[in-house]
Design a protein around this motif. Structure first.
Motif, PDB file in Angstrom:
ATOM      1  N   TYR A 191       0.838  -1.192   0.000  1.00  0.00           N
ATOM      2  CA  TYR A 191       0.000   0.000   0.000  1.00  0.00           C
ATOM      3  C   TYR A 191       0.878   1.249   0.000  1.00  0.00           C
ATOM      4  O   TYR A 191       1.941   1.279   0.625  1.00  0.00           O
ATOM      5  CB  TYR A 191      -0.898   0.028   1.237  1.00  0.00           C
ATOM      6  CG  TYR A 191      -1.717  -1.225   1.438  1.00  0.00           C
ATOM      7  CD1 TYR A 191      -3.049  -1.284   1.059  1.00  0.00           C
ATOM      8  CD2 TYR A 191      -1.161  -2.373   2.013  1.00  0.00           C
ATOM      9  CE1 TYR A 191      -3.807  -2.437   1.239  1.00  0.00           C
ATOM     10  CE2 TYR A 191      -1.903  -3.532   2.195  1.00  0.00           C
ATOM     11  CZ  TYR A 191      -3.225  -3.561   1.806  1.00  0.00           C
ATOM     12  OH  TYR A 191      -3.958  -4.703   1.986  1.00  0.00           O
ATOM     13  N   ARG A 210     -14.413  -2.693   6.898  1.00  0.00           N
ATOM     14  CA  ARG A 210     -13.860  -2.989   5.577  1.00  0.00           C
ATOM     15  C   ARG A 210     -13.741  -4.490   5.342  1.00  0.00           C
ATOM     16  O   ARG A 210     -13.865  -4.963   4.196  1.00  0.00           O
ATOM     17  CB  ARG A 210     -12.475  -2.325   5.421  1.00  0.00           C
ATOM     18  CG  ARG A 210     -11.810  -2.550   4.059  1.00  0.00           C
ATOM     19  CD  ARG A 210     -12.608  -1.885   2.958  1.00  0.00           C
ATOM     20  NE  ARG A 210     -11.946  -1.961   1.679  1.00  0.00           N
ATOM     21  CZ  ARG A 210     -12.011  -2.973   0.826  1.00  0.00           C
ATOM     22  NH1 ARG A 210     -12.737  -4.043   1.150  1.00  0.00           N
ATOM     23  NH2 ARG A 210     -11.394  -2.940  -0.333  1.00  0.00           N
ATOM     24  N   ASN A 219     -11.640   2.753   2.743  1.00  0.00           N
ATOM     25  CA  ASN A 219     -10.250   2.468   3.112  1.00  0.00           C
ATOM     26  C   ASN A 219      -9.893   3.144   4.428  1.00  0.00           C
ATOM     27  O   ASN A 219      -9.925   4.373   4.530  1.00  0.00           O
ATOM     28  CB  ASN A 219      -9.298   2.952   2.020  1.00  0.00           C
ATOM     29  CG  ASN A 219      -9.387   2.106   0.769  1.00  0.00           C
ATOM     30  OD1 ASN A 219      -9.157   0.911   0.804  1.00  0.00           O
ATOM     31  ND2 ASN A 219      -9.752   2.732  -0.341  1.00  0.00           N
ATOM     32  N   ILE A 225      -5.171   6.315   0.604  1.00  0.00           N
ATOM     33  CA  ILE A 225      -4.422   5.315  -0.132  1.00  0.00           C
ATOM     34  C   ILE A 225      -4.263   5.751  -1.591  1.00  0.00           C
ATOM     35  O   ILE A 225      -5.204   6.279  -2.201  1.00  0.00           O
ATOM     36  CB  ILE A 225      -5.115   3.940  -0.029  1.00  0.00           C
ATOM     37  CG1 ILE A 225      -4.246   2.850  -0.640  1.00  0.00           C
ATOM     38  CG2 ILE A 225      -6.509   3.967  -0.660  1.00  0.00           C
ATOM     39  CD1 ILE A 225      -4.756   1.444  -0.362  1.00  0.00           C
TER      40      ILE A 225
END
Length: 272
Positions: A191, A210, A219, A225
């Motif tokens: 990520y 999530r 997210n 992200i």
């Protein structure tokens, strides 16, 4: 004459008066004047108070998602999709206790969370059919010293291990990597993030939500992200681009996945 003045006392008086007159006429010593210098003090700059924003509506060309919160909290109680899917969340002492999924107003799935020492350590999934509840899977959670989930083990009803997910974090708290082991194969996910305020930064239990609500816009993290990658499987690569408002929260996010791009617009409310 002088003797007469002395006798009458006039001469001594005249001498005294003359002496006194001389004293009065003698200029006194000047008193030094102290000048006060004005020192310019630097202006005190008070930084603006950081706003805690909660997303309340997310829209695309073909979808609207409304988010409802418990009053005066960052706890989501409802997530309603225009396609007919609704998620309901309930809490015990402000800790997530149950998540229910409805399709066209019919309860189809449920997740119960076990709380131990203020943390959720286990979740059990059920399929719902009318009044009947059938267990499907359960998963166990462990945490690091910063109270971040660092491992998720998912088991079938039979007790066999389905997946083992190990999570690693950046120093600022963002998720850095995830290694998922399933059927003897390991998938590594990486990520990357920007430095702005995450859409769901203030939302509590977002990471747990999530797990159950598989939406690319949902997210968790401190920042937004930018990419989600699996080096072994390029079709799982997801890229994110943002348009920001005045408070450094995204007002739009463009998500590209499997060659298809979709733009989501975000509306917020401030958590006071």
């Amino acid at each position: 004459m002088i003797k007469s003045l002395v006798r009458t006392g006039i001469l001594p008086l005249m001498i005294v008066l003359a002496f006194a007159s001389c004293k009065k006429m003698k200029p006194g010593k000047p008193t030094p004047v102290t000048e006060t210098e004005e020192v310019e003090k630097p202006a005190v700059v008070i930084p603006p108070k950081k706003k805690n924003m909660l997303p309340v509506k997310i829209t695309t060309s073909d979808l609207t998602v409304d988010l409802v919160y418990m009053e005066n909290t960052a706890l989501i109680t409802e997530m309603k999709f225009s396609g007919g899917i609704v998620y309901l969340m309930t809490y015990a002492d402000n800790v997530l206790k149950k998540l229910q999924k409805y399709k066209d107003k019919v309860n189809s799935q449920s997740v119960d969370y076990l709380i131990a020492n203020g943390q959720i350590t286990r979740a059990s999934r059920f399929d719902i059919s009318g009044q009947r509840s059938t267990p499907t899977e359960k998963y166990y959670l462990t945490y690091n010293t910063s109270s971040q989930i660092n491992n998720i083990k998912t088991y079938a009803v039979s007790g066999s291990l389905l997946t083992d997910n190990t999570l690693g974090y950046q120093a600022n708290g963002n998720l850095l990597s995830s290694a998922v082991t399933a059927s003897g194969s390991v998938s590594d996910y990486n990520y990357s993030y920007d430095i702005k305020n995450n859409i769901f930064q203030s939302v509590l239990f977002c990471q747990l939500l999530r797990i159950e609500i598989n939406e690319v816009f949902l997210n968790p993290g401190i920042n937004n992200i930018l990419s989600f990658t699996n080096p072994k499987l390029l079709t799982e690569h997801v890229a994110y681009e943002y348009l920001y408002g005045t408070d450094d929260y995204p007002t739009e996010v463009r998500i590209k996945h499997s060659g298809i791009s979709k733009t989501y617009k975000i509306t917020y409310t401030e958590l006071k």
